[in-house]
Design a protein around this motif. Structure first.
Motif, PDB file in Angstrom:
ATOM      1  N   ALA A 114      66.270 -34.479  85.715  1.00 40.18           N
ATOM      2  CA  ALA A 114      64.841 -34.762  85.836  1.00 40.18           C
ATOM      3  C   ALA A 114      64.636 -35.985  86.711  1.00 40.18           C
ATOM      4  O   ALA A 114      65.433 -36.929  86.685  1.00 40.18           O
ATOM      5  CB  ALA A 114      64.223 -34.998  84.458  1.00 40.18           C
ATOM      6  N   PHE A 115      63.554 -35.950  87.477  1.00 40.56           N
ATOM      7  CA  PHE A 115      63.124 -37.141  88.197  1.00 40.56           C
ATOM      8  C   PHE A 115      62.034 -37.801  87.366  1.00 40.56           C
ATOM      9  O   PHE A 115      61.197 -37.115  86.771  1.00 40.56           O
ATOM     10  CB  PHE A 115      62.585 -36.771  89.584  1.00 40.56           C
ATOM     11  N   ALA A 116      62.040 -39.121  87.288  1.00 42.62           N
ATOM     12  CA  ALA A 116      61.105 -39.820  86.406  1.00 42.62           C
ATOM     13  C   ALA A 116      60.586 -41.092  87.057  1.00 42.62           C
ATOM     14  O   ALA A 116      61.307 -41.777  87.784  1.00 42.62           O
ATOM     15  CB  ALA A 116      61.785 -40.162  85.075  1.00 42.62           C
ATOM     16  N   VAL A 117      59.342 -41.393  86.760  1.00 42.00           N
ATOM     17  CA  VAL A 117      58.728 -42.678  87.101  1.00 42.00           C
ATOM     18  C   VAL A 117      58.444 -43.380  85.777  1.00 42.00           C
ATOM     19  O   VAL A 117      57.766 -42.813  84.911  1.00 42.00           O
ATOM     20  CB  VAL A 117      57.444 -42.483  87.921  1.00 42.00           C
ATOM     21  N   THR A 118      58.980 -44.583  85.604  1.00 47.99           N
ATOM     22  CA  THR A 118      58.924 -45.242  84.302  1.00 47.99           C
ATOM     23  C   THR A 118      58.465 -46.689  84.406  1.00 47.99           C
ATOM     24  O   THR A 118      58.545 -47.318  85.466  1.00 47.99           O
ATOM     25  CB  THR A 118      60.305 -45.231  83.614  1.00 47.99           C
ATOM     26  N   ALA A 119      58.008 -47.222  83.268  1.00 45.57           N
ATOM     27  CA  ALA A 119      57.693 -48.640  83.122  1.00 45.57           C
ATOM     28  C   ALA A 119      58.099 -49.071  81.723  1.00 45.57           C
ATOM     29  O   ALA A 119      57.869 -48.340  80.752  1.00 45.57           O
ATOM     30  CB  ALA A 119      56.208 -48.911  83.352  1.00 45.57           C
ATOM     31  N   HIS A 120      58.696 -50.269  81.615  1.00 47.51           N
ATOM     32  CA  HIS A 120      59.164 -50.785  80.324  1.00 47.51           C
ATOM     33  C   HIS A 120      59.296 -52.305  80.436  1.00 47.51           C
ATOM     34  O   HIS A 120      60.215 -52.811  81.068  1.00 47.51           O
ATOM     35  CB  HIS A 120      60.489 -50.136  79.929  1.00 47.51           C
ATOM     36  N   PRO A 121      58.396 -53.067  79.851  1.00 46.49           N
ATOM     37  CA  PRO A 121      58.350 -54.510  80.057  1.00 46.49           C
ATOM     38  C   PRO A 121      59.479 -55.302  79.418  1.00 46.49           C
ATOM     39  O   PRO A 121      59.653 -56.487  79.731  1.00 46.49           O
ATOM     40  CB  PRO A 121      57.003 -54.913  79.447  1.00 46.49           C
ATOM     41  N   ASP A 122      60.283 -54.697  78.532  1.00 51.16           N
ATOM     42  CA  ASP A 122      61.286 -55.460  77.799  1.00 51.16           C
ATOM     43  C   ASP A 122      62.676 -55.449  78.405  1.00 51.16           C
ATOM     44  O   ASP A 122      63.570 -56.118  77.900  1.00 51.16           O
ATOM     45  CB  ASP A 122      61.359 -54.958  76.347  1.00 51.16           C
ATOM     46  N   PHE A 123      62.881 -54.704  79.474  1.00 49.41           N
ATOM     47  CA  PHE A 123      64.189 -54.733  80.123  1.00 49.41           C
ATOM     48  C   PHE A 123      64.056 -54.218  81.553  1.00 49.41           C
ATOM     49  O   PHE A 123      63.074 -53.560  81.902  1.00 49.41           O
ATOM     50  CB  PHE A 123      65.229 -53.910  79.349  1.00 49.41           C
ATOM     51  N   ASP A 124      65.057 -54.552  82.354  1.00 51.74           N
ATOM     52  CA  ASP A 124      65.093 -54.134  83.754  1.00 51.74           C
ATOM     53  C   ASP A 124      66.311 -53.245  83.963  1.00 51.74           C
ATOM     54  O   ASP A 124      67.401 -53.566  83.476  1.00 51.74           O
ATOM     55  CB  ASP A 124      65.175 -55.349  84.674  1.00 51.74           C
ATOM     56  N   ASP A 125      66.140 -52.131  84.663  1.00 50.22           N
ATOM     57  CA  ASP A 125      67.262 -51.229  84.922  1.00 50.22           C
ATOM     58  C   ASP A 125      67.355 -50.848  86.391  1.00 50.22           C
ATOM     59  O   ASP A 125      67.841 -49.770  86.737  1.00 50.22           O
ATOM     60  CB  ASP A 125      67.191 -49.997  84.028  1.00 50.22           C
ATOM     61  N   THR A 126      66.882 -51.742  87.260  1.00 52.46           N
ATOM     62  CA  THR A 126      67.012 -51.538  88.712  1.00 52.46           C
ATOM     63  C   THR A 126      67.643 -52.790  89.326  1.00 52.46           C
ATOM     64  O   THR A 126      66.990 -53.532  90.071  1.00 52.46           O
ATOM     65  CB  THR A 126      65.646 -51.255  89.362  1.00 52.46           C
ATOM     66  N   PRO A 137      66.014 -59.950  90.756  1.00 54.12           N
ATOM     67  CA  PRO A 137      65.968 -58.490  90.599  1.00 54.12           C
ATOM     68  C   PRO A 137      66.055 -58.020  89.150  1.00 54.12           C
ATOM     69  O   PRO A 137      66.045 -56.819  88.895  1.00 54.12           O
ATOM     70  CB  PRO A 137      67.195 -58.026  91.389  1.00 54.12           C
ATOM     71  N   ALA A 138      66.114 -58.943  88.196  1.00 54.54           N
ATOM     72  CA  ALA A 138      66.352 -58.567  86.801  1.00 54.54           C
ATOM     73  C   ALA A 138      65.126 -58.717  85.906  1.00 54.54           C
ATOM     74  O   ALA A 138      65.255 -58.748  84.683  1.00 54.54           O
ATOM     75  CB  ALA A 138      67.507 -59.398  86.236  1.00 54.54           C
ATOM     76  N   ASN A 139      63.930 -58.811  86.498  1.00 52.24           N
ATOM     77  CA  ASN A 139      62.750 -59.055  85.643  1.00 52.24           C
ATOM     78  C   ASN A 139      61.557 -58.176  86.013  1.00 52.24           C
ATOM     79  O   ASN A 139      60.406 -58.563  85.819  1.00 52.24           O
ATOM     80  CB  ASN A 139      62.336 -60.535  85.723  1.00 52.24           C
ATOM     81  N   ASP A 140      61.829 -56.966  86.545  1.00 48.10           N
ATOM     82  CA  ASP A 140      60.708 -56.150  87.030  1.00 48.10           C
ATOM     83  C   ASP A 140      60.520 -54.829  86.288  1.00 48.10           C
ATOM     84  O   ASP A 140      59.889 -53.923  86.822  1.00 48.10           O
ATOM     85  CB  ASP A 140      60.851 -55.813  88.527  1.00 48.10           C
ATOM     86  N   GLY A 141      61.073 -54.698  85.099  1.00 48.28           N
ATOM     87  CA  GLY A 141      60.983 -53.433  84.398  1.00 48.28           C
ATOM     88  C   GLY A 141      59.573 -52.990  84.088  1.00 48.28           C
ATOM     89  O   GLY A 141      59.306 -51.796  83.917  1.00 48.28           O
ATOM     90  N   GLU A 142      58.648 -53.959  84.008  1.00 46.43           N
ATOM     91  CA  GLU A 142      57.267 -53.594  83.686  1.00 46.43           C
ATOM     92  C   GLU A 142      56.542 -52.931  84.856  1.00 46.43           C
ATOM     93  O   GLU A 142      55.477 -52.334  84.668  1.00 46.43           O
ATOM     94  CB  GLU A 142      56.488 -54.832  83.253  1.00 46.43           C
ATOM     95  N   LEU A 143      57.103 -53.039  86.072  1.00 45.59           N
ATOM     96  CA  LEU A 143      56.505 -52.364  87.219  1.00 45.59           C
ATOM     97  C   LEU A 143      57.020 -50.926  87.284  1.00 45.59           C
ATOM     98  O   LEU A 143      58.186 -50.654  86.994  1.00 45.59           O
ATOM     99  CB  LEU A 143      56.854 -53.103  88.512  1.00 45.59           C
ATOM    100  N   TRP A 144      56.159 -50.010  87.659  1.00 44.92           N
ATOM    101  CA  TRP A 144      56.557 -48.612  87.752  1.00 44.92           C
ATOM    102  C   TRP A 144      57.642 -48.444  88.806  1.00 44.92           C
ATOM    103  O   TRP A 144      57.548 -48.979  89.914  1.00 44.92           O
ATOM    104  CB  TRP A 144      55.356 -47.740  88.103  1.00 44.92           C
ATOM    105  N   HIS A 145      58.688 -47.697  88.455  1.00 38.50           N
ATOM    106  CA  HIS A 145      59.821 -47.478  89.349  1.00 38.50           C
ATOM    107  C   HIS A 145      60.418 -46.113  89.034  1.00 38.50           C
ATOM    108  O   HIS A 145      60.041 -45.458  88.063  1.00 38.50           O
ATOM    109  CB  HIS A 145      60.864 -48.582  89.169  1.00 38.50           C
TER     110      HIS A 145
END
Length: 256
Positions: A114-126, A137-145
Motif C-alpha cells: 500500500a502507498f500511504a500519506v501519514t501524519a503522527h506528531p509523536d515520532f519521526d520516521d523519515t 530531520p528527526a522532528n517532522d512526523g507531524e507533517l504529512w509525508h
C-alpha cells in the motif's frame, strides 16, 4: 470484509461508517468534477477530512499518481500529541494495491503493498528528509509525508485487523534503499504529498510502470496505533474511517 489481492486474500472485520458505493465514473465535488477512478458517496457519519468521495491511481510516463478526494478539507485533521511513542496514533490516507511488494524493493509476496500519506506528531520516521526545513530531520512526523508499507493480518492487533509487517529480530529481509531503520516493512521515499482543498495527490516514480498498469487498488482513510509496549506487532490499524469501495475489494484499475 474481504481484502483481495493477487498474492493473498485478507479479511478486515471492521464496521465501515457511511454508505457503500463502488461505482466508477465521474462525481462532482465542490467545484471539481472527478473523472475515472472509484467514486464513493459522501457520508455524514465520517469526519469530513477522511470522508472519501473519489480515489484514483494513474500512470503518467514513469510515474504513478495517487489521488484521493474527501468531502471536507484534506489533511486538516491530525492526531493529538501524546508526548510518547508507546500508544501514539497515526492518521493516514492509504491506497492498497495488488502490486507485488518486490516492485518497490521488499521481499516478493510479503503481504499487501500500500502507498500511504501519514501524519503522527509523536515520532519521526523519515530520517533522510527534513520536511520542516529547520535543520533537524528527526522532528517532522507531524507533517504529512509518504510511505510504502506492506500489510498483513495479525490477531494481536484485534480480530481480523491488519498491521504493518514486523521484521523479526535477527532477520534480514530485502528492503528499499530508503527504509527508515524501523523493524517494519516500511519505506520512507520522501515523495511530497500535495494538498489542494479537498484532495491529496502524490507523484511517485516507479521503475516498472508496466506492472503498475496491470494493478488494482482501493482507497482507505484510517488511524493506526503504536503498540503500548512498543513491541511486535509494532504498528496496527485500529480504526478505519472509510473504505472507498465499501468492502476493500480493490476493484479500481490503475489508469493510463
Amino acid at each position: 470484509m474481504s481484502f483481495s489481492s493477487s498474492s493473498s486474500s485478507l479479511t478486515l472485520g471492521l464496521l465501515v461508517a457511511g454508505a457503500w458505493l463502488g461505482a466508477t465514473g465521474a462525481q462532482a465535488h465542490g467545484d471539481t468534477a472527478h473523472t475515472g477512478g472509484l467514486a464513493s458517496a459522501p457520508s455524514a457519519q465520517v469526519a469530513a477530512p477522511f470522508d472519501i468521495v473519489h480515489t484514483r491511481v494513474r500512470v503518467d510516463g514513469r510515474h504513478a499518481v495517487f489521488h484521493m478526494a474527501v468531502s471536507g478539507r484534506a489533511g486538516s485533521s491530525k492526531p493529538a500529541r501524546s508526548g510518547q511513542l508507546a500508544g501514539s496514533q497515526v492518521f493516514s490516507y492509504v491506497w492498497p494495491t495488488t502490486l507485488d511488494p518486490a516492485e518497490v524493493g521488499f521481499e516478493p509476496k510479503s503481504g499487501v503493498l500500500a502507498f500511504a500519506v501519514t501524519a503522527h506528531p509523536d515520532f519521526d520516521d523519515t530520517p533522510l528528509f527534513d520536511e520542516n526545513g529547520d535543520g533537524d530531520p528527526a522532528n517532522d512526523g507531524e507533517l504529512w509525508h509518504s510511505h510504502w508499507v506492506v500489510l498483513q493480518p495479525d490477531a494481536a492487533c484485534g480480530k481480523d485487523m491488519l498491521k504493518v509487517v514486523d521484521i523479526p529480530e535477527g532477520s534480514t529481509p530485502l528492503l528499499p534503499a530508503t527504509w527508515p531503520g524501523l523493524p517494519l516493512l516500511i519505506d520512507s521515499p520522501g515523495y511530497s504529498p500535495l494538498f489542494r482543498g479537498a484532495s491529496v495527490e502524490v507523484r511517485v516514480p516507479l521503475a516498472n510502470a508496466a506492472a503498475l498498469a496491470q494493478a488494482r487498488h482501493d482507497g482507505v482513510t484510517a488511524a493506526l496505533r503504536v503498540n503500548a509496549s512498543v513491541h511486535s506487532p509494532l504498528l496496527c490499524v485500529v480504526d478505519v474511517f472509510k473504505v472507498a469501495s465499501g468492502n476493500l475489494s480493490l476493484p479500481a484499475r490503475v489508469e493510463r
